[in-house]
Design a protein around this motif. Sequence first.
Motif: not given
Length: 210
Positions: A27-30, A50-53, A62-76
């Motif tokens: 998502l670098e272009g965002l 996943l890294l958002l700017p 919305t990130l439905n139906k992707n390949q995310i398995t680690e919840l805590e790191s995403l939420l942080d």
Amino acid sequence: MGLSCKTTQRMLTVHIFLGFKRGLWSLEGLKTFSYLEELILDNNLLGNDLLLPRLPHLHTLTLNKNQITELESLLDHLAEVVPSLQYLSLLGNMACPNELVSTEKDEDDYQRYRYFVLHKLTNLKFLDTRKVTNSEREEALVRGAFMKVVKPKDAKASGDAASISPEMHYTPLPLGSRDLTNHRGVLGKCRYVYYGKHSEGNRFIRDDQL
């Protein structure tokens, strides 16, 4: 029209839709869309890296139906880069435990997940398909930190640890008796001797009868 570049950018980046199997994994272009408010990233290849700017105005993700398995790191990460987030959906990812991803999950698993998400992202008003209730918010405040799902070590790691630590495979039987195809009797020594003094039958035998 006399619009500045900043005003034009703000008008063009209210929402971006990048869903339906576009195969995104970066998502670098965002980072150029600082005024982005809505971002749809369903059905892609986004994973735990996943890294958002920083998107200070983003309120819907919305990130439905992707390949995310680690919840805590995403939420942080989301708490840091999208502080205004109010609407979040993670359905169809292993990080969101429900019957869409595993038949072994039930409503209790999903509710614990909601408490943990609300503990991390306190401004959410809507999570997945449900509006956040006041009771959920109160419960998340009290117990949300303890709703983290701890994953067991994988089978290979457990096997490696067990091979290093012989105590993990302790058995009182001699080595020769452990093979299922070897039915020979085994004679060995034991440190314990049973005298029978605690036997139920011995309660009815007097000393003069021995």
